[in-house]
Design a protein around this motif. Sequence first.
Motif, PDB file in Angstrom:
ATOM      1  N   ASP A  12     -25.464 113.908  23.584  1.00 48.47           N
ATOM      2  CA  ASP A  12     -26.870 114.024  23.229  1.00 48.47           C
ATOM      3  C   ASP A  12     -27.598 114.753  24.360  1.00 48.47           C
ATOM      4  OD1 ASP A  12     -29.600 113.660  22.851  1.00 48.47           O
ATOM      5  OD2 ASP A  12     -29.360 111.667  21.980  1.00 48.47           O
ATOM      6  N   PRO A  13     -28.176 115.923  24.083  1.00 45.69           N
ATOM      7  CA  PRO A  13     -28.836 116.682  25.150  1.00 45.69           C
ATOM      8  C   PRO A  13     -29.979 115.935  25.829  1.00 45.69           C
ATOM      9  CG  PRO A  13     -29.348 117.596  22.973  1.00 45.69           C
ATOM     10  CD  PRO A  13     -28.233 116.622  22.793  1.00 45.69           C
ATOM     11  N   ILE A  14     -30.702 115.135  25.069  1.00 50.88           N
ATOM     12  CA  ILE A  14     -31.804 114.381  25.662  1.00 50.88           C
ATOM     13  C   ILE A  14     -31.262 113.325  26.618  1.00 50.88           C
ATOM     14  CG2 ILE A  14     -33.707 112.771  25.197  1.00 50.88           C
ATOM     15  CD1 ILE A  14     -34.252 114.287  22.639  1.00 50.88           C
ATOM     16  N   GLN A  15     -30.173 112.673  26.226  1.00 51.89           N
ATOM     17  CA  GLN A  15     -29.568 111.674  27.114  1.00 51.89           C
ATOM     18  C   GLN A  15     -28.986 112.321  28.365  1.00 51.89           C
ATOM     19  OE1 GLN A  15     -29.962 108.414  26.803  1.00 51.89           O
ATOM     20  NE2 GLN A  15     -31.168 108.866  24.980  1.00 51.89           N
ATOM     21  N   LYS A  16     -28.550 113.576  28.243  1.00 57.56           N
ATOM     22  CA  LYS A  16     -28.070 114.304  29.430  1.00 57.56           C
ATOM     23  C   LYS A  16     -29.209 114.498  30.421  1.00 57.56           C
ATOM     24  CE  LYS A  16     -24.157 117.013  27.695  1.00 57.56           C
ATOM     25  NZ  LYS A  16     -23.652 118.383  27.438  1.00 57.56           N
ATOM     26  N   ILE A  17     -30.381 114.830  29.879  1.00 57.95           N
ATOM     27  CA  ILE A  17     -31.559 115.012  30.733  1.00 57.95           C
ATOM     28  C   ILE A  17     -31.896 113.708  31.443  1.00 57.95           C
ATOM     29  CG2 ILE A  17     -34.048 115.466  30.749  1.00 57.95           C
ATOM     30  CD1 ILE A  17     -33.591 117.390  28.414  1.00 57.95           C
ATOM     31  N   LEU A  18     -31.918 112.602  30.671  1.00 56.15           N
ATOM     32  CA  LEU A  18     -32.250 111.299  31.250  1.00 56.15           C
ATOM     33  C   LEU A  18     -31.239 110.906  32.327  1.00 56.15           C
ATOM     34  CD1 LEU A  18     -33.326 109.199  28.124  1.00 56.15           C
ATOM     35  CD2 LEU A  18     -34.777 110.416  29.751  1.00 56.15           C
ATOM     36  N   LYS A  19     -29.962 111.174  32.071  1.00 52.57           N
ATOM     37  CA  LYS A  19     -28.919 110.828  33.046  1.00 52.57           C
ATOM     38  C   LYS A  19     -29.108 111.648  34.324  1.00 52.57           C
ATOM     39  CE  LYS A  19     -23.907 110.419  33.674  1.00 52.57           C
ATOM     40  NZ  LYS A  19     -23.910 111.018  35.033  1.00 52.57           N
ATOM     41  N   TRP A  20     -29.408 112.944  34.172  1.00 52.00           N
ATOM     42  CA  TRP A  20     -29.603 113.792  35.345  1.00 52.00           C
ATOM     43  C   TRP A  20     -30.791 113.307  36.162  1.00 52.00           C
ATOM     44  CZ3 TRP A  20     -33.522 116.657  37.412  1.00 52.00           C
ATOM     45  CH2 TRP A  20     -33.163 117.543  38.454  1.00 52.00           C
ATOM     46  N   ILE A  21     -31.897 112.979  35.499  1.00 54.31           N
ATOM     47  CA  ILE A  21     -33.101 112.530  36.201  1.00 54.31           C
ATOM     48  C   ILE A  21     -32.815 111.235  36.962  1.00 54.31           C
ATOM     49  CG2 ILE A  21     -35.447 111.643  35.921  1.00 54.31           C
ATOM     50  CD1 ILE A  21     -35.678 113.476  33.429  1.00 54.31           C
ATOM     51  N   ALA A  22     -32.162 110.282  36.289  1.00 53.91           N
ATOM     52  CA  ALA A  22     -31.852 108.996  36.927  1.00 53.91           C
ATOM     53  C   ALA A  22     -30.896 109.189  38.100  1.00 53.91           C
ATOM     54  CB  ALA A  22     -31.259 108.026  35.909  1.00 53.91           C
ATOM     55  N   ASP A  23     -29.864 110.014  37.902  1.00 61.81           N
ATOM     56  CA  ASP A  23     -28.893 110.262  38.981  1.00 61.81           C
ATOM     57  C   ASP A  23     -29.568 110.917  40.179  1.00 61.81           C
ATOM     58  OD1 ASP A  23     -26.807 109.192  37.544  1.00 61.81           O
ATOM     59  OD2 ASP A  23     -25.998 111.120  36.883  1.00 61.81           O
ATOM     60  N   ALA A  24     -30.399 111.934  39.912  1.00 60.10           N
ATOM     61  CA  ALA A  24     -31.072 112.643  41.000  1.00 60.10           C
ATOM     62  C   ALA A  24     -32.034 111.720  41.734  1.00 60.10           C
ATOM     63  CB  ALA A  24     -31.820 113.860  40.450  1.00 60.10           C
ATOM     64  N   GLY A  25     -32.762 110.902  40.985  1.00 58.66           N
ATOM     65  CA  GLY A  25     -33.739 110.001  41.591  1.00 58.66           C
ATOM     66  C   GLY A  25     -33.103 108.890  42.393  1.00 58.66           C
ATOM     67  N   ILE A  26     -32.019 108.340  41.887  1.00 56.91           N
ATOM     68  CA  ILE A  26     -31.382 107.193  42.538  1.00 56.91           C
ATOM     69  C   ILE A  26     -30.422 107.625  43.649  1.00 56.91           C
ATOM     70  CG2 ILE A  26     -29.757 105.279  42.170  1.00 56.91           C
ATOM     71  CD1 ILE A  26     -31.084 104.981  39.363  1.00 56.91           C
ATOM     72  N   GLY A  28     -30.124 110.794  44.958  1.00 54.75           N
ATOM     73  CA  GLY A  28     -30.582 111.906  45.773  1.00 54.75           C
ATOM     74  C   GLY A  28     -30.062 113.227  45.240  1.00 54.75           C
ATOM     75  N   LEU A  29     -30.654 114.308  45.739  1.00 56.73           N
ATOM     76  CA  LEU A  29     -30.266 115.647  45.282  1.00 56.73           C
ATOM     77  C   LEU A  29     -30.644 116.645  46.360  1.00 56.73           C
ATOM     78  CD1 LEU A  29     -29.308 117.449  42.814  1.00 56.73           C
ATOM     79  CD2 LEU A  29     -31.740 117.710  42.307  1.00 56.73           C
ATOM     80  N   GLY A  30     -29.646 117.288  46.967  1.00 57.67           N
ATOM     81  CA  GLY A  30     -29.948 118.268  48.004  1.00 57.67           C
ATOM     82  C   GLY A  30     -30.738 117.631  49.141  1.00 57.67           C
ATOM     83  N   GLY A  31     -31.951 118.136  49.357  1.00 59.49           N
ATOM     84  CA  GLY A  31     -32.787 117.612  50.430  1.00 59.49           C
ATOM     85  C   GLY A  31     -33.516 116.330  50.083  1.00 59.49           C
ATOM     86  N   LEU A  32     -33.325 115.845  48.859  1.00 59.15           N
ATOM     87  CA  LEU A  32     -33.949 114.585  48.446  1.00 59.15           C
ATOM     88  C   LEU A  32     -32.988 113.438  48.738  1.00 59.15           C
ATOM     89  CD1 LEU A  32     -36.447 113.383  46.881  1.00 59.15           C
ATOM     90  CD2 LEU A  32     -35.022 113.495  44.823  1.00 59.15           C
ATOM     91  N   PRO A  33     -33.326 112.552  49.688  1.00 62.84           N
ATOM     92  CA  PRO A  33     -32.413 111.450  50.033  1.00 62.84           C
ATOM     93  C   PRO A  33     -32.326 110.415  48.908  1.00 62.84           C
ATOM     94  CG  PRO A  33     -34.472 111.242  51.255  1.00 62.84           C
ATOM     95  CD  PRO A  33     -34.557 112.536  50.496  1.00 62.84           C
ATOM     96  N   SER A  34     -31.307 109.593  48.968  1.00 55.09           N
ATOM     97  CA  SER A  34     -31.145 108.551  47.955  1.00 55.09           C
ATOM     98  C   SER A  34     -32.307 107.570  48.034  1.00 55.09           C
ATOM     99  CB  SER A  34     -29.829 107.805  48.165  1.00 55.09           C
ATOM    100  OG  SER A  34     -29.897 106.996  49.335  1.00 55.09           O
ATOM    101  N   ALA A  35     -32.559 106.898  46.917  1.00 45.50           N
ATOM    102  CA  ALA A  35     -33.650 105.916  46.881  1.00 45.50           C
ATOM    103  C   ALA A  35     -33.411 104.801  47.887  1.00 45.50           C
ATOM    104  CB  ALA A  35     -33.790 105.348  45.470  1.00 45.50           C
ATOM    105  N   GLU A  36     -32.158 104.414  48.064  1.00 46.94           N
ATOM    106  CA  GLU A  36     -31.840 103.353  49.021  1.00 46.94           C
ATOM    107  C   GLU A  36     -32.180 103.797  50.444  1.00 46.94           C
ATOM    108  OE1 GLU A  36     -27.764 102.842  47.919  1.00 46.94           O
ATOM    109  OE2 GLU A  36     -28.163 100.999  46.806  1.00 46.94           O
ATOM    110  N   GLN A  37     -31.919 105.069  50.756  1.00 46.02           N
ATOM    111  CA  GLN A  37     -32.219 105.584  52.091  1.00 46.02           C
ATOM    112  C   GLN A  37     -33.730 105.657  52.301  1.00 46.02           C
ATOM    113  OE1 GLN A  37     -29.837 106.280  54.529  1.00 46.02           O
ATOM    114  NE2 GLN A  37     -31.699 106.247  55.787  1.00 46.02           N
TER     115      GLN A  37
END
Length: 210
Positions: A12-26, A28-37
């Motif tokens: 499901d393309p929409i679920q792919k978007i949601l998974k990417w957003i959650a993964d990136a937010g939790i 981290g992504l590139g210069g964005l540190p993990s939420a725990e950090q």
Amino acid sequence: MHSASSGSDDSDPIQKILKWIADAGINGLGGLPSAEQVAKDHLSKADNVEDAIDSVIAWRTTYAAGTGFITGLGGIAAMPFTIPVGLAASYALGANTAAAVACLRGHDIHSDQVRTMVLLCLIGTEGENILKTAGITVGTKLLQSTIKKIPGKIFIEINKKIGFRLITKAGQKGVVNIMKIVPLLGGFIGGTFDSIFVHGCGKTAKRIFS
């Protein structure tokens, strides 16, 4: 152990978007540190958890208002979907803010249930209304213990509603059109929009993650 309650569907393309957003937010992504950090860094400089939460929200809001935060994320061009890069970056930063708040409040941000709650913070009061219609009371100390008991089918429906709201937001024209018409002001308008959005995500997270 992770629950299978999120109802995600990789086809499901929409679920792919949601998974990417959650993964990136939790995570981290590139210069964005993990939420725990993020949570750890702000807690180390604060007098207590609540001060740390306010610090996270203030810092992330200021960060979103600055130009260049999108390019600072890195790897964002490899998104498995097509929504505006600037909007995807805002979603990632909003999710990072909400997840850091959840972490500071003692929630397991890697559980499927909390991942869904993090995504709910991206749609503000609409997210709180979705919880209410599912019979979940926002802003009570019971929430932390009841999240794990919510039936999987409820989370499937919640995820569908989140996806619909986020895709609708991605298709809205207002800010995008202004930025195209007035390119010199585009950065300023975009930064203002992003900072208001991220600040709202943080404030919603404070109410949802009690």
